[in-house]
Design an enzyme around this catalytic site. Structure first.
Site, PDB file in Angstrom:
ATOM      1  N   HIS A 193       0.813  -1.199   0.000  1.00 35.16           N
ATOM      2  CA  HIS A 193       0.000   0.000   0.000  1.00 35.16           C
ATOM      3  C   HIS A 193       0.847   1.251   0.000  1.00 35.16           C
ATOM      4  CE1 HIS A 193      -3.781   2.040   0.376  1.00 35.16           C
ATOM      5  NE2 HIS A 193      -4.321   0.877   0.156  1.00 35.16           N
ATOM      6  N   ARG A 223      -6.285   9.359   6.474  1.00 36.79           N
ATOM      7  CA  ARG A 223      -5.998  10.113   5.271  1.00 36.79           C
ATOM      8  C   ARG A 223      -7.025   9.716   4.222  1.00 36.79           C
ATOM      9  NH1 ARG A 223      -2.945   7.040   1.231  1.00 36.79           N
ATOM     10  NH2 ARG A 223      -2.572   9.024   0.197  1.00 36.79           N
ATOM     11  N   ASN A 225      -7.941   8.997   0.029  1.00 36.00           N
ATOM     12  CA  ASN A 225      -7.474   8.733  -1.313  1.00 36.00           C
ATOM     13  C   ASN A 225      -8.696   8.832  -2.212  1.00 36.00           C
ATOM     14  OD1 ASN A 225      -5.826   8.145  -3.403  1.00 36.00           O
ATOM     15  ND2 ASN A 225      -5.100   6.200  -2.557  1.00 36.00           N
ATOM     16  N   GLU A 265     -11.792   7.031  -0.638  1.00 41.91           N
ATOM     17  CA  GLU A 265     -11.457   6.088   0.425  1.00 41.91           C
ATOM     18  C   GLU A 265     -10.991   6.845   1.653  1.00 41.91           C
ATOM     19  OE1 GLU A 265      -9.772   2.336  -2.175  1.00 41.91           O
ATOM     20  OE2 GLU A 265      -8.416   3.555  -0.955  1.00 41.91           O
ATOM     21  N   TYR A 316      -2.324   6.759 -13.715  1.00 43.75           N
ATOM     22  CA  TYR A 316      -2.153   5.900 -12.545  1.00 43.75           C
ATOM     23  C   TYR A 316      -3.498   5.567 -11.898  1.00 43.75           C
ATOM     24  CZ  TYR A 316      -1.506   5.128  -7.582  1.00 43.75           C
ATOM     25  OH  TYR A 316      -1.607   4.653  -6.319  1.00 43.75           O
ATOM     26  N   LYS A 317      -4.380   6.519 -11.873  1.00 46.09           N
ATOM     27  CA  LYS A 317      -5.691   6.282 -11.270  1.00 46.09           C
ATOM     28  C   LYS A 317      -6.670   5.638 -12.255  1.00 46.09           C
ATOM     29  CE  LYS A 317      -5.492   9.806  -7.645  1.00 46.09           C
ATOM     30  NZ  LYS A 317      -5.741   9.022  -6.411  1.00 46.09           N
TER      31      LYS A 317
END
Ligand code: FES
Lengths: 346, 320
Positions: A193, A223, A225, A265, A316-317
């Site tokens: 992760h 946090r 994401n 998230e 990337y996403k």
């Protein structure tokens, strides 16, 4: 607060929808009109009433249906929940953390009675009423981690601390986003992760590790994401890519408002008392483009963020296929006005 | 988030358990239960000693199954900064103290096949909780406990009664010598070694294990380095824009905490690395007392572990 739990699906016919109240409490992840990657860890303390931060463990209107979806994933692939034998005690620590938090925050729905090690747990939404001996796994229908995480929204991993590192030695992973790697028991937490794409920059691991090593019980951190998803599918795991990957190409100007979802998230980390293990929880929230533009500030802002996001990050996403379609749709909701600071609706 | 809110506790028992060793039991002042803890954890006890507050770390011994009580043991150390003497002379049943939440820097490896625990004197304390857990979970272990004399062998009776078949005692003045090589020989693969006790003993045990070819990952120690006292000096904290006086019996860390500055720390014994602080300047000689910085780091004069190290005299200017 009494929640009205919805009946909906996160697969096949995708009947998942947010109520207007659920939209208002959606954890919109952008506090400014541009997005810069940062590790942005903050204390996981109680936040604004009614928001997803009000309680350490957030339960919402999708609870019952998400738990049903989890049961389906596990039926097809029982290995999505795994525990190495030495993590049993950590599993019990997790039982305590979740049961105490859920019953304190939602007494109408969950009840926990404790008399020494004799525990009584009532989960009204799921129709569960169990008595068991805390610490004795044979008194539960599943192992402690599986038992409680079949009843709690969000993925959970238990990290064992040894040899100066953290190891993913137990996990319930049924809703992981497509950007994460395969869940592999026993792997190093940072390999699994890593806060990509900065992950390989010098010193990031060391700093993150030093930070996590000093995580204290009673002082969790969190946090955010975010990514996007071409359906409200929860289980976009890499091993099932063949089942959902093609859906990305199905986003059209006609269906983008309904099908495309912003997926946020909320990741939290807790130190557990008896085992000294660390819990890593990943709670997923979905909002369709229609949901987003129903809050004018969010519509404007998401348009600007997606329009200007760095191509490498978009790649990337996994946004590349539908980014332009999304930007075109959102542009109709961006009148160029300034947006107020912070994430909350005006 | 380095320093958590302290917990107010009341001392519920003080027992003389061996020569110069007292056991303190405590419960929360508000009657609530205390946080559960994992074996190997310590708490920091805050001591309102005249001339400046002190904070010493003590291992939690147990009991593991009673969330209302913590027990610690304190050895009276004469050449200390006065913390242990305060505990021995001034703390009685009914007194209130402030302690930190438990934190674990000496966690037994969960995947070890077998654990060898070596204790010297007061170094027995972290092993009290560990052996309880091992025995309850039928985890394989052996405890080797060395003391200078029988009168100092705290908890020998309890250990014999509860886990006697796992324990080996060594009394210096009776000529029993703890032979590390003998203990290590023939141990199965996957055995982990833990040692806690006086400085010299820890080094001897670790060195013997290394010479026998034991890899570092299998070696664990907890050093009970009490921060030494020294001469008074001043610290200038550039970021906080404060100058703080450090008296002879206080550490830099304690002095800055008392001034309201929240500096990161975990072990307070110069071992964990959390309190590493950058030095901007110093006009006296640095006295490094930690086990963390490399010799090069120490020689560079650029870093200091403020929980145990100090200045001979003058002013130390820190990036804090
Ligand atoms: S607090 Fe651990 S080295 Fe100073």
């Amino acid at each position: 607060m009494v929640l009205a739990f919805k009946r909906e699906t996160f697969r096949d016919d995708y009947t998942f929808r947010n109520s207007p109240e659920a939209v208002r409490r959606f954890p919109f992840p952008f506090d400014a009109d541009t997005y810069m990657y940062s590790v942005n860890i903050e204390p996981h303390v109680a936040g604004r009433k009614g928001s997803v931060f009000e309680h350490p463990i957030d339960i919402d209107e999708h609870y019952v249906s998400e738990m049903r979806d989890r049961a389906l994933v596990l039926k097809n692939d029982p290995l999505r929940c795994q525990t190495l034998p030495h993590m049993d005690l950590a599993g019990w620590d997790l039982v305590e953390l979740l049961m105490v938090s859920m019953s304190e925050a939602y007494p109408e729905h969950f009840l926990l009675e404790r008399n020494g090690n004799d525990w009584h747990w009532v989960n009204r939404p799921l129709g569960i009423d169990d008595r068991f001996t805390f610490g004795v796994t044979s008194t539960l229908p599943y192992g402690p981690m599986e038992y409680i995480t079949r009843q709690c929204q969000g993925d959970f991993c238990l990290l064992d601390q040894r040899d100066g590192n953290l190891w993913v030695d137990a996990g319930m992973v049924t809703t992981q986003a497509d950007w994460s790697m395969d869940f592999d028991l026993g792997m190093n937490f940072f390999e699994w992760h890593a806060p990509v794409p900065l992950a390989h920059e010098k010193g990031v691991f060391e700093r993150a590790l030093k930070f996590l090593m000093q995580l204290r019980q009673g002082h969790p951190v969190r946090r955010f994401n975010w990514t996007m998803s071409s359906t409200p599918r929860l289980d976009t795991s890499p091993e099932n890519y063949h089942k959902w990957g093609y859906e990305r190409a199905l986003i059209t100007p006609e269906n983008v408002s309904e099908r495309l979802h912003l997926r946020v998230e909320l990741q939290a980390l807790w130190r557990l008392p008896r085992s000294n293990a660390v819990v890593f929880s990943i709670r997923c929230y979905l909002a369709s483009m229609n949901d987003i533009v129903s809050v004018p500030k969010w519509g404007r802002r998401l348009h600007r963020v997606l329009r200007d996001v760095h191509p490498a990050l978009a790649e990337y996403k996994g946004l590349t296929r539908y980014r332009q379609t999304a930007v075109d749709f959102l542009s109709k909701y961006d009148d160029g006005q300034e947006t107020s600071p912070g994430i909350w609706p005006d | 988030m380095s320093r958590s809110a302290p917990i107010a506790v009341v001392v519920t028992a003080v027992e003389h358990v061996a020569q110069d060793i007292k056991r303190f039991s405590m419960q929360r002042a508000d009657g609530q239960s205390l946080p559960h803890f994992s074996p190997g954890s310590h708490v920091t006890v805050e001591m309102p000693v005249p001339g400046g507050h002190k904070r010493n770390p003590y291992s939690l011994m147990g009991p593991l199954d009673d969330p209302h009580t913590y027990q610690i043991s304190v050895l009276r150390v004469l050449q200390s900064r006065g913390g242990s003497q305060f505990m021995h002379d001034a703390v009685n049943v009914g007194d209130q103290l402030q302690i930190s939440e438990p934190f674990n820097l000496f966690q037994p490896e969960s995947i070890a096949r077998r654990h060898i625990l070596i204790a010297g004197g007061i170094g027995i304390t972290p092993f009290m909780a560990m052996t309880q857990r091992f025995a309850a979970a039928t985890i394989r272990f052996e405890l080797h406990y060395a003391v200078r004399s029988r009168s100092r062998a705290a908890y020998a009776d309890v250990l014999s009664a509860q886990i006697g078949s796992h324990v080996h005692f060594y009394c210096d003045d009776e000529g029993d010598v703890l032979d590390v090589r003998k203990i290590l020989s023939g141990q199965p693969l996957g055995t982990h070694l833990y040692v806690c006790g006086p400085e010299g003993m820890i080094d001897a045990v670790l060195n013997a294990a290394r010479e026998e070819g034991w890899p570092e990952e299998y070696l664990h120690c907890e050093r009970f380095t009490a921060a030494p006292s020294g001469e008074p000096f001043d610290v200038r904290l550039v970021r906080s824009n404060l100058t703080v006086h450090v008296p002879a019996n206080q550490t830099v860390l304690e002095a800055v905490e008392q001034a309201g500055v929240d500096a990161p720390c975990l072990c307070r014994g110069g071992a964990c690395g959390q309190c590493e602080t950058a030095i901007i300047s110093h006009d006296g000689a640095l006295i490094h007392n930690d086990h963390y910085l490399s010799d090069d780091d120490k020689a560079s004069g650029e870093k200091i572990m403020i929980c145990v190290s100090r200045l001979a005299a003058g002013t130390l200017t820190l990036d804090l």
